[in-house]
Scaffold this active site. Structure first.
Site, PDB file in Angstrom:
ATOM      1  N   CYS A 116     -26.196  18.306  12.292  1.00 46.67           N
ATOM      2  CA  CYS A 116     -25.864  17.016  11.682  1.00 46.67           C
ATOM      3  C   CYS A 116     -27.002  16.021  11.841  1.00 46.67           C
ATOM      4  CB  CYS A 116     -24.592  16.460  12.288  1.00 46.67           C
ATOM      5  SG  CYS A 116     -24.795  16.153  14.040  1.00 46.67           S
TER       6      CYS A 116
ATOM      7  N   PHE B  61     -18.858  24.979  13.946  1.00 40.95           N
ATOM      8  CA  PHE B  61     -19.518  26.266  14.224  1.00 40.95           C
ATOM      9  C   PHE B  61     -20.929  26.101  14.759  1.00 40.95           C
ATOM     10  CE2 PHE B  61     -21.513  25.664  10.028  1.00 40.95           C
ATOM     11  CZ  PHE B  61     -22.778  26.155  10.269  1.00 40.95           C
TER      12      PHE B  61
HETATM   13  P1  NAD Z   1     -15.658  22.164   9.483  1.00 44.11           P
HETATM   14  O1  NAD Z   1     -15.204  20.789   9.198  1.00 44.11           O
HETATM   15  O2  NAD Z   1     -15.515  23.187   8.435  1.00 44.11           O
HETATM   16  O3  NAD Z   1     -14.872  22.746  10.775  1.00 44.11           O
HETATM   17  C1  NAD Z   1     -14.773  21.985  11.954  1.00 44.11           C
HETATM   18  C2  NAD Z   1     -13.498  22.399  12.685  1.00 44.11           C
HETATM   19  O4  NAD Z   1     -12.356  22.106  11.881  1.00 44.11           O
HETATM   20  C3  NAD Z   1     -13.435  23.882  13.001  1.00 44.11           C
HETATM   21  O5  NAD Z   1     -12.890  24.056  14.279  1.00 44.11           O
HETATM   22  C4  NAD Z   1     -12.500  24.424  11.933  1.00 44.11           C
HETATM   23  O6  NAD Z   1     -11.822  25.590  12.349  1.00 44.11           O
HETATM   24  C5  NAD Z   1     -11.539  23.270  11.731  1.00 44.11           C
HETATM   25  N1  NAD Z   1     -10.934  23.222  10.387  1.00 44.11           N
HETATM   26  C6  NAD Z   1     -11.401  23.784   9.252  1.00 44.11           C
HETATM   27  N2  NAD Z   1     -10.573  23.486   8.208  1.00 44.11           N
HETATM   28  C7  NAD Z   1      -9.586  22.713   8.710  1.00 44.11           C
HETATM   29  C8  NAD Z   1      -8.443  22.083   8.118  1.00 44.11           C
HETATM   30  N3  NAD Z   1      -8.166  22.178   6.822  1.00 44.11           N
HETATM   31  N4  NAD Z   1      -7.640  21.351   8.917  1.00 44.11           N
HETATM   32  C9  NAD Z   1      -7.910  21.232  10.233  1.00 44.11           C
HETATM   33  N5  NAD Z   1      -8.981  21.818  10.843  1.00 44.11           N
HETATM   34  C10 NAD Z   1      -9.804  22.537  10.092  1.00 44.11           C
HETATM   35  O7  NAD Z   1     -17.183  22.045   9.971  1.00 44.11           O
HETATM   36  P2  NAD Z   1     -18.216  23.222  10.270  1.00 44.11           P
HETATM   37  O8  NAD Z   1     -18.615  23.861   8.988  1.00 44.11           O
HETATM   38  O9  NAD Z   1     -17.704  24.077  11.356  1.00 44.11           O
HETATM   39  O10 NAD Z   1     -19.442  22.399  10.877  1.00 44.11           O
HETATM   40  C11 NAD Z   1     -20.454  21.835  10.093  1.00 44.11           C
HETATM   41  C12 NAD Z   1     -20.182  20.380   9.800  1.00 44.11           C
HETATM   42  O11 NAD Z   1     -20.042  19.662  11.031  1.00 44.11           O
HETATM   43  C13 NAD Z   1     -21.325  19.685   9.082  1.00 44.11           C
HETATM   44  O12 NAD Z   1     -20.788  18.822   8.117  1.00 44.11           O
HETATM   45  C14 NAD Z   1     -22.040  18.913  10.173  1.00 44.11           C
HETATM   46  O13 NAD Z   1     -22.766  17.798   9.715  1.00 44.11           O
HETATM   47  C15 NAD Z   1     -20.889  18.515  11.015  1.00 44.11           C
HETATM   48  N6  NAD Z   1     -21.297  18.202  12.376  1.00 44.11           N
HETATM   49  C16 NAD Z   1     -21.284  16.898  12.742  1.00 44.11           C
HETATM   50  C17 NAD Z   1     -21.696  16.531  14.005  1.00 44.11           C
HETATM   51  C18 NAD Z   1     -21.705  15.091  14.408  1.00 44.11           C
HETATM   52  O14 NAD Z   1     -21.913  14.825  15.580  1.00 44.11           O
HETATM   53  N7  NAD Z   1     -21.467  14.150  13.507  1.00 44.11           N
HETATM   54  C19 NAD Z   1     -22.126  17.511  14.919  1.00 44.11           C
HETATM   55  C20 NAD Z   1     -22.098  18.844  14.510  1.00 44.11           C
HETATM   56  C21 NAD Z   1     -21.681  19.178  13.227  1.00 44.11           C
END
Ligand code: NAD
Length: 490
Positions: free
Chosen positions: A286, A154
Site C-alpha cells: 500500500c 495477503f
Molecule cells: P482484500 O480487501 O481483498 O482482503 C483483506 C481481508 O478481507 C482478507 O482477510 C480477506 O479474506 C477479507 N475479505 C475479502 N472479501 C471480504 C468480504 N466481502 N467481506 C469481508 N471480508 C472480506 O485485500 P487484499 O487483496 O488481501 O490486500 C491488498 C489490499 O490491501 C490493497 O488494496 C492494499 O493497498 C491494501 N493494504 C493496505 C494497507 C494499509 O495500511 N492501508 C496495508 C496493506 C495492504
C-alpha cells in the site's frame, strides 16, 4: 537467500490454544512462485466461531487482571522466539505471498519493532491523578476492551497482524485474528510462537475463511473493536457493518501513491528510491509508488529509474504476483494504458519466468510514460510493479493532481530544495509524506496510516494514537474526607 517453498500443510483454526479443524470446508493455498498447492486451511462454521469468541472472552478476564509487567513477559518471550525462527517464518510468508526472502524477513522485523513498542508500554505512565478540588482526586485508568478482532490482507502476512497483536494483548485484550484467505499459513507459525511464549489459551484465536468468517466475527456481541487492513472496497464494507452495530472500527484501505520528481533532485537518491518503491514486493504494497509526477525535464532521472528496474532479477530481487488472475489484470491494465496513449518504456510482460518457477505468477517491472492524469493507470490502484509517469509543468500542477486522488496513503517528493520539499509536506493530501524517501513508512513509535479512502475511522493502528483504539480510558473521581472549607466542587 532464495525463498524455499515448504512442504504442503493442512492448517486449522486456533481456538482455546488448540488447532481445531473447521467444518465449513477448506481454503486452498497456492504459492505465487510455483502456482502449486502449498497447503490448505479449514474454515470454521458459525457455531465454532461463536464458541471460539466465547472462549476468548472467558480467557480475557484473567488476562486483564494480570499486571501489564507480567503480560509483557509473554511478549518478551514471543519476541525471542520470532527472532530465533525468523528465517523459517520468512520462508513460509514469502512462499505464500510471493515476496522475496529478504522482504519476508524485513516485514517480520518491522512487526517486531511494533512488539518492542508494546513492550515499552509497561514502563509508560498511561494514567495520571490530580487533586482537582480540596480532597477530591480525579484519575485516568486505561482498561482493556475485552475481545478485539483484526482482519488482515495477503500482502503482509506477518507485519500487518504484528502491528496490532502485541499492542492489543499488552493492553489486556483477547485477540481474534482472521488472516487473509490467500496467505493463512504464516498465521499458523505466529500462533505456535505465541503459545510457546506462554500466552494463556484463548487469548489468541485464529479463524480462517472469507466474508462469512469476517461477518461472524464483526456481528458477535462479545467482539468490541474491529481492526481491518485491506482494499478500500472491503475496508468500507467492514467499517460500515461494524459501526452500524455501534462498535469501534479502524479500517485501513488501498492506495494510489504519488511521487513528485523535481529536476533538482539527486539522481542517485531518486533512481534507487523510486525504482525500489514501485518494484519492492512486486508493487504489492500500500506504500508502493504508483504515479510519478515528473516536473519539467527529468529525463536523466527517469533513465536511472528504468536502468535499475530492468536490472532486477525475477525470483531473486523481485518476487511474484499473488494470483494468475492478478497477472492477467495487470497485463490488461498495461494494454489499456497503451491504448489510451501511454508509451511503454519498459514492458514487464515480456520477461521470462525464473528457472524452477516457470509455473508461477510473474510480471517484471513496467514503466508507462506519458500517462494521462485522468486515465485508469493514473487513478486506479493496480497493485503490481507498474509505475505511471505523468508529465507536469510545475509543482503546483503536480500537487493539484495529487490532491484529486480518492486515496491518501503516501506521497513523496524528490528534490534538493528544502523550501519546495517543505511545501509538499504541507500541501500533499496524504497521511504519510516522504522527502527523498520512496517508501515513507514511519518507524515506530510514529505509527502508520493514511487519510481519505485509505483509512476509515479515527486514530492510528499502532503507536501512541492506537492506545485509545485498543483500550478504554476510565475516569475516577474520589473523595475520602469531608472538607471544612468546601467550594462549589466539594
Ligand atoms: P482484500 O480487501 O481483498 O482482503 C483483506 C481481508 O478481507 C482478507 O482477510 C480477506 O479474506 C477479507 N475479505 C475479502 N472479501 C471480504 C468480504 N466481502 N467481506 C469481508 N471480508 C472480506 O485485500 P487484499 O487483496 O488481501 O490486500 C491488498 C489490499 O490491501 C490493497 O488494496 C492494499 O493497498 C491494501 N493494504 C493496505 C494497507 C494499509 O495500511 N492501508 C496495508 C496493506 C495492504
Amino acid at each position: 537467500m532464495q525463498t524455499k517453498i515448504p512442504e504442503p500443510v493442512q492448517g486449522h483454526n486456533f481456538i482455546s490454544g488448540r488447532w481445531t479443524p473447521g467444518t465449513d470446508g477448506t481454503v486452498a493455498v497456492n504459492s505465487p512462485y510455483t502456482g502449486k498447492s502449498i497447503g490448505s486451511v479449514s474454515v470454521p462454521n458459525a457455531k465454532q466461531i461463536d464458541e471460539a469468541i466465547q472462549a476468548a472472552d472467558a480467557a480475557q478476564k484473567d488476562w486483564a487482571r494480570t499486571p501489564m509487567k507480567e503480560r509483557a513477559k509473554v511478549l518478551f518471550n514471543f519476541r525471542n522466539i520470532l527472532l530465533r525462527d525468523i528465517d523459517m517464518i520468512a520462508h513460509v510468508k514469502s512462499s505464500e505471498s510471493g515476496k522475496t526472502f529478504d522482504e519476508g524477513k524485513a516485514g517480520l522485523m518491522k512487526g517486531i519493532e511494533v512488539l518492542e513498542y508494546a513492550l515499552s508500554l509497561q514502563n509508560a505512565d498511561l494514567g495520571g491523578k490530580v487533586e482537582v478540588s480540596r480532597g477530591v482526586m480525579c484519575e485516568y485508568r486505561r482498561e482493556a476492551l475485552g475481545v478485539v478482532a483484526n482482519i488482515t490482507p495477503f500482502n503482509f502476512p506477518a507485519m500487518v497482524p504484528m502491528w496490532t497483536i502485541p499492542i492489543a494483548l499488552a493492553l489486556g485484550n483477547a485477540y481474534v485474528w482472521k488472516p487473509s484467505d490467500k496467505t493463512p499459513l504464516t498465521a499458523l507459525k505466529i500462533a505456535d510462537a505465541l503459545k510457546e511464549a506462554g500466552l494463556p489459551d484463548g487469548l489468541l484465536t485464529v479463524l480462517h475463511g472469507g466474508e462469512a468468517t469476517v461477518n461472524g466475527i464483526i456481528d458477535h456481541p462479545l467482539v468490541k473493536a474491529i481492526g481491518f487492513v485491506g482494499s478500500t472496497k472491503i475496508a468500507k464494507l467492514v467499517y460500515t457493518r461494524a459501526t452500524a452495530l455501534g462498535k469501534r472500527a479502524l479500517c485501513l484501505g488501498g492506495a494510489k501513491n504519488h511521487i513528485i520528481l523535481l529536476p533538482d533532485a539527486n539522481p542517485e537518491l531518486s533512481g534507487v528510491g523510486i525504482s525500489d518503491s514501485f518494484t519492492g514486493c512486486a508493487g504489492q504494497r500500500c506504500m508502493a509508488a504508483s504515479v510519478l509526477l515528473a516536473v519539467g525535464d527529468v529525463s536523466a532521472h527517469i533513465k536511472k529509474i528504468t536502468e535499475r528496474a530492468t536490472s532486477l532479477q525475477l525470483g531473486k530481487d523481485m518476487g511474484a504476483i499473488i494470483t494468475k488472475a492478478q497477472v492477467e489484470f495487470l497485463h490488461g491494465a498495461i494494454a489499456r494504458a497503451e491504448a489510451a496513449g501511454a508509451r511503454i518504456l519498459v514492458d514487464g510482460r515480456k520477461a521470462k519466468a525464473p528457472a524452477e518457477f516457470e509455473g508461477g505468477n510473474w510480471l517484471a517491472p513496467t514503466v508507462l510514460d506519458q500517462v494521462q492524469p485522468g486515465s485508469e493507470a493514473a487513478k486506479i490502484e493496480l497493485f503490481g510493479p507498474i509505475i505511471s509517469i505523468v508529465h507536469v509543468k510545475d509543482l503546483t500542477e503536480a500537487l493539484a493532481i495529487q490532491a484529486t486522488s480518492e486515496y491518501g496513503n503516501a506521497c513523496s517528493v524528490f528534490t534538493s530544495n528544502g523550501a519546495l520539499a517543505e511545501r509538499v509536506t504541507r500541501e500533499a493530501r496524504a497521511g504519510m509524506v516522504g522527502v527523498n524517501v520512496g517508501v515513507p513508512v514511519p518507524r515506530e513509535p510514529f505509527s502508520f496510516g493514511g487519510i481519505n479512502a485509505s483509512k476509515f475511522g479515527h486514530g492510528d493502528i499502532t503507536g501512541a494514537h492506537s492506545l485509545d483504539f485498543w483500550s478504554d480510558v476510565k475516569k475516577i473521581t474520589s473523595k475520602w474526607e469531608k472538607q471544612n472549607d468546601s467550594n462549589w466542587m466539594s
